[in-house]
Design a protein around this motif. Structure first.
Motif, PDB file in Angstrom:
ATOM      1  N   ASP A  64       0.825  -1.217   0.000  1.00  0.00           N
ATOM      2  CA  ASP A  64       0.000   0.000   0.000  1.00  0.00           C
ATOM      3  C   ASP A  64       0.853   1.258   0.000  1.00  0.00           C
ATOM      4  O   ASP A  64       0.548   2.228  -0.712  1.00  0.00           O
ATOM      5  N   ILE A  65       1.923   1.264   0.780  1.00  0.00           N
ATOM      6  CA  ILE A  65       2.770   2.453   0.866  1.00  0.00           C
ATOM      7  C   ILE A  65       3.655   2.578  -0.373  1.00  0.00           C
ATOM      8  O   ILE A  65       3.935   3.691  -0.834  1.00  0.00           O
ATOM      9  N   ARG A  66       4.066   1.469  -0.955  1.00  0.00           N
ATOM     10  CA  ARG A  66       4.807   1.548  -2.210  1.00  0.00           C
ATOM     11  C   ARG A  66       3.947   2.201  -3.291  1.00  0.00           C
ATOM     12  O   ARG A  66       4.438   3.016  -4.085  1.00  0.00           O
ATOM     13  N   ARG A  67       2.664   1.851  -3.314  1.00  0.00           N
ATOM     14  CA  ARG A  67       1.761   2.462  -4.285  1.00  0.00           C
ATOM     15  C   ARG A  67       1.586   3.951  -4.003  1.00  0.00           C
ATOM     16  O   ARG A  67       1.576   4.783  -4.922  1.00  0.00           O
ATOM     17  N   ASP A 124      12.595   7.431  -4.484  1.00  0.00           N
ATOM     18  CA  ASP A 124      13.190   8.654  -3.939  1.00  0.00           C
ATOM     19  C   ASP A 124      12.351   9.273  -2.817  1.00  0.00           C
ATOM     20  O   ASP A 124      12.837  10.153  -2.098  1.00  0.00           O
ATOM     21  N   ILE A 125      11.116   8.854  -2.686  1.00  0.00           N
ATOM     22  CA  ILE A 125      10.238   9.422  -1.667  1.00  0.00           C
ATOM     23  C   ILE A 125      10.746   9.038  -0.279  1.00  0.00           C
ATOM     24  O   ILE A 125      11.254   7.938  -0.056  1.00  0.00           O
ATOM     25  N   VAL A 126      10.584   9.939   0.668  1.00  0.00           N
ATOM     26  CA  VAL A 126      11.081   9.745   2.032  1.00  0.00           C
ATOM     27  C   VAL A 126       9.905   9.716   3.008  1.00  0.00           C
ATOM     28  O   VAL A 126       8.899  10.402   2.802  1.00  0.00           O
ATOM     29  N   MET A 127      10.029   8.916   4.045  1.00  0.00           N
ATOM     30  CA  MET A 127       9.036   8.905   5.119  1.00  0.00           C
ATOM     31  C   MET A 127       9.609   9.643   6.327  1.00  0.00           C
ATOM     32  O   MET A 127      10.742   9.390   6.733  1.00  0.00           O
ATOM     33  N   VAL A 128       8.815  10.566   6.876  1.00  0.00           N
ATOM     34  CA  VAL A 128       9.265  11.387   7.996  1.00  0.00           C
ATOM     35  C   VAL A 128       8.215  11.379   9.098  1.00  0.00           C
ATOM     36  O   VAL A 128       7.059  10.989   8.877  1.00  0.00           O
ATOM     37  N   PRO A 143       1.394   9.707  13.033  1.00  0.00           N
ATOM     38  CA  PRO A 143       1.980  10.985  12.605  1.00  0.00           C
ATOM     39  C   PRO A 143       3.210  10.781  11.741  1.00  0.00           C
ATOM     40  O   PRO A 143       4.304  11.252  12.053  1.00  0.00           O
ATOM     41  N   ARG A 144       3.038  10.042  10.636  1.00  0.00           N
ATOM     42  CA  ARG A 144       4.117   9.784   9.687  1.00  0.00           C
ATOM     43  C   ARG A 144       3.639  10.196   8.303  1.00  0.00           C
ATOM     44  O   ARG A 144       2.458  10.039   7.967  1.00  0.00           O
ATOM     45  N   PHE A 145       4.586  10.694   7.500  1.00  0.00           N
ATOM     46  CA  PHE A 145       4.220  11.275   6.215  1.00  0.00           C
ATOM     47  C   PHE A 145       5.233  10.898   5.149  1.00  0.00           C
ATOM     48  O   PHE A 145       6.411  10.696   5.433  1.00  0.00           O
ATOM     49  N   LEU A 146       4.755  10.835   3.921  1.00  0.00           N
ATOM     50  CA  LEU A 146       5.623  10.708   2.766  1.00  0.00           C
ATOM     51  C   LEU A 146       5.826  12.091   2.175  1.00  0.00           C
ATOM     52  O   LEU A 146       4.888  12.894   2.117  1.00  0.00           O
TER      53      LEU A 146
END
Length: 245
Positions: free
Chosen positions: A13-16, A68-72, A50-53
């Motif tokens: 799901d998060i890869r998508r 290249d997307i980052v999770m913060v 409370p996590r975001f791409l």
């Protein structure tokens, strides 16, 4: 990166979602909505944490792929990803996600919308073009330019100024477009800039504008809100056009 963060980041799901976010960034550059390597698009993880791409620091939007997307976290600290994140990236985004409760937060300095933030009205007139009417009743205006957003307090001020709106025009600065789905939010971002472009072109003629009745603008806004399949089809078309780098 914790084991939990790694597992989440690499889940299907998060890869998508990472792929969708990268596509939105590339599309924004394709449509002339980017500015150098500045500005950010962010998406909250659907689990309510409370996590975001978010897009990484230093990459041009045209070259960003899902990898290249980052999770913060809400403070902008990197939890997963191969790139770093601009330290100030979450000052606006964390507040809009947390205070305004928005899932997708797209912040740009796109030219025509930003041009309108420099005018006395500060924003789009939603009683002019048909494209502008889709935003009738959905826009807030932050009339107080307060310098660069270099701390959480400024982000919180902006988030409160939104007062629940999907779109906020930031005086002398740019715009923020929000949504619950990335394809819907990107569609709004694209058509917002088109509507702003038409208003700027119309104003350049020197001929007085001819707005419609506000009740009609409200009806068109409701009609457009019921046609979100168009937003989804547009995003799919962009994927076919731009692919995955």
């Amino acid at each position: 990166m914790t084991t939990s963060d790694h597992s989440t980041f690499d889940s299907p799901d998060i890869r998508r979602l990472r792929s969708d976010l990268a596509l939105a960034l590339r599309a924004a550059d394709y449509h002339g909505l980017s500015e150098g390597i500045c500005n950010h698009f962010s998406v909250a993880l659907p689990d309510g944490s409370p996590r975001f791409l978010i897009n990484p620091r230093g990459l041009h939007w045209s070259e960003i792929g899902a990898a290249d997307i980052v999770m913060v976290d809400a403070a902008g600290a990197k939890l997963a990803g191969r790139h770093e994140v601009e330290p100030t990236a979450m000052f606006i985004h964390a507040a809009v996600h947390g205070i305004a409760r928005k899932a997708c937060v797209l912040h740009t300095h796109m030219p025509y919308a930003t041009a309108l933030t420099l005018t006395e009205a500060r924003a789009l007139d939603t009683t002019l073009s048909q494209g502008a009417m889709r935003f009738h009743g959905r826009i807030a205006v932050d009339r107080r330019y307060n310098g660069l957003a270099l701390d959480m307090a400024e982000g919180e001020r902006i988030a409160h100024a939104m007062a629940g709106a999907d779109v906020v025009f930031l005086a002398n600065h740019g715009v923020i477009v929000c949504g619950e789905r990335l394809d819907h939010a990107y569609d709004d971002l694209y058509y917002l800039e088109r509507a702003c472009q038409l208003q700027v072109i119309a104003a350049s003629t020197g001929v007085p504008a001819a707005p419609v009745d506000r009740a009609l603008a409200a009806r068109v806004s409701q009609q457009t809100a019921g046609e979100r399949l168009q937003s989804e089809l547009f995003f799919k078309a962009l994927r076919r056009m731009l692919g995955e780098p």
